[in-house]
Design an enzyme around this catalytic site. Structure first.
Site, PDB file in Angstrom:
ATOM      1  N   TYR A  20      40.440  38.727  42.827  1.00 31.62           N
ATOM      2  CA  TYR A  20      41.269  38.229  41.943  1.00 31.62           C
ATOM      3  C   TYR A  20      42.205  37.497  42.362  1.00 31.62           C
ATOM      4  O   TYR A  20      42.626  37.488  43.594  1.00 31.62           O
ATOM      5  CB  TYR A  20      41.732  39.365  40.888  1.00 31.62           C
ATOM      6  N   TYR A  58      45.322  42.859  29.214  1.00 33.85           N
ATOM      7  CA  TYR A  58      45.383  41.532  29.267  1.00 33.85           C
ATOM      8  C   TYR A  58      45.741  40.795  27.638  1.00 33.85           C
ATOM      9  O   TYR A  58      44.994  41.166  26.960  1.00 33.85           O
ATOM     10  CB  TYR A  58      44.452  40.700  29.697  1.00 33.85           C
TER      11      TYR A  58
END
Length: 376
Positions: free
Chosen positions: A198, A59
């Protein structure tokens, strides 16, 4: 800090709602433009009881972990810290280096949960899990988890780990993508494994179907909450499910935390189960335009030959994933959007799952239709 009705997984108490970090610090490359805002958002979430934080080395090119480290500084002992290792780092040597880099960026000496972000068929699962077990023995990680694994892969993972528990499974789960209900969530409930959802709000859309969205608004009004809170409450009601929405505004952060207090009446839950569902369609692959504008966060292949050659170096490659699809005969559905102008042969634009799309095509030489979810 608020106490958000924790779930008991083994000896761990996990809050009812966690915080996801995809987009914190950038998506696939570093973005420092909103650092202060994102750190403040994470801190507020922690104050409201969302003390489970999930990030990944991938990320923001690692910057997400740096921001999480800033957010938990001074309160590390109150936070359950989870990160993920990228599929190109699953060999023992690279796995160890990746973990040490994550610990450095997070400014901590251990991870509460370390997860394989995506399986990589090119690297033996036994090697990867062996590396994770070694990290656990060294005290660098406390629990082992996996992400985006199929049910056969989960069973194999449990078998390889032996007496060491598999702590968690993470995959996408929301009112648009309800595939995990068919096998993975029941398996988690039976095995005592945490299921981490998620994109539980479908990246802010709540659900990608307008018809389903309208039903959800009406039901939320009946319950006395927002549609987002109702969606999160429904996901939590399905088993050992921990939704990890990401939010930056104070309003949305408080809204997410408030979802932990909602108990769905059985009638509402049954109604949502029946009405808030988007069916998977099967579409011929040549009706899907893979790269409408030839842009995106990753290099995009536009032909079978490009996907097979994998010149962009995706790991795992489309061909590697194709071999895994043949073994498991299953794939997470591709996301597509209708082409309004009805451009020739193409009926849909490929919105998400570009590598999986070509993997499916390669796996069956284009002879089997592609499973898709159509987003309005």
């Amino acid at each position: 800090m608020m106490n958000l009705q924790p779930k008991q997984i083994g000896e761990e108490k996990i809050p009812a709602i966690g915080q996801g970090c995809m987009g914190i610090g950038g998506r696939f490359t570093i973005d420092r433009s909103r650092d202060a805002e994102q750190i403040a958002a994470l801190k507020l979430g922690i104050d409201l009881g969302m003390t489970f934080i999930d990030t990944a080395e991938g990320y923001g090119g690692g910057h997400s972990e740096e921001l999480v480290g800033e957010a938990v500084a001074g309160i590390r002992e109150y936070v359950f810290l989870a990160s993920k290792v990228s599929p190109n780092h699953l060999s023992v040597e690279l796995l160890t280096l990746a973990c040490e880099d994550s610990l450095r960026r997070l400014k901590t000496d251990r991870l509460d949960l370390y997860q394989v972000h995506w399986p990589n068929p090119a690297i033996p699962l036994e090697e990867t899990l062996g590396g994770l077990l070694r990290l656990r023995e060294q005290g660098k990680i406390r629990h082992i988890g996996v992400s985006n694994f199929s049910l056969p892969e989960l069973r194999r993972t449990r078998s390889i780990l032996g007496s060491t528990p598999l702590f968690s499974v993470q995959t996408e789960y929301n009112l648009f993508e309800r595939g995990p209900e068919e096998g993975i969530i029941p398996w988690c409930a039976k095995e005592g494994v945490l299921f981490i959802a998620y994109s539980p709000l479908d990246q802010g859309r709540v659900v990608g179907s307008e018809a389903v969205r309208l039903r959800l608004v009406k039901l939320a009004r009946d319950v006395g909450c927002t549609p987002s809170q109702l969606a999160l409450a429904f996901l939590r009601s399905q088993g050992p499910v921990l939704p990890i929405p990401k939010a930056l505004s104070e309003e949305h952060i408080r809204e997410n935390a408030g979802a932990s207090e909602i108990v769905l009446p059985s009638g509402i839950r049954s109604q949502m189960d029946a009405e808030c569902r988007v069916e998977v369609k099967l579409v011929p692959w040549h009706h899907i335009r893979p790269a409408p504008d030839k842009t995106g966060d990753h290099a995009v292949y536009t032909t079978i030959e490009e996907a097979r050659a994998n010149l962009a170096g995706h790991s795992p490659s489309p061909q590697d994933l194709a071999m895994e699809i043949v073994r498991n005969d299953r794939i997470k559905p591709i996301r597509v959007t209708p082409i309004s102008e009805g451009n020739g042969v193409f009926q849909y634009d490929l919105a998400e799952g570009r590598i999986r799309f070509w993997a499916w095509v390669l796996a069956f030489d284009g002879e089997r239709d592609v499973p898709v979810l159509v987003r309005d």
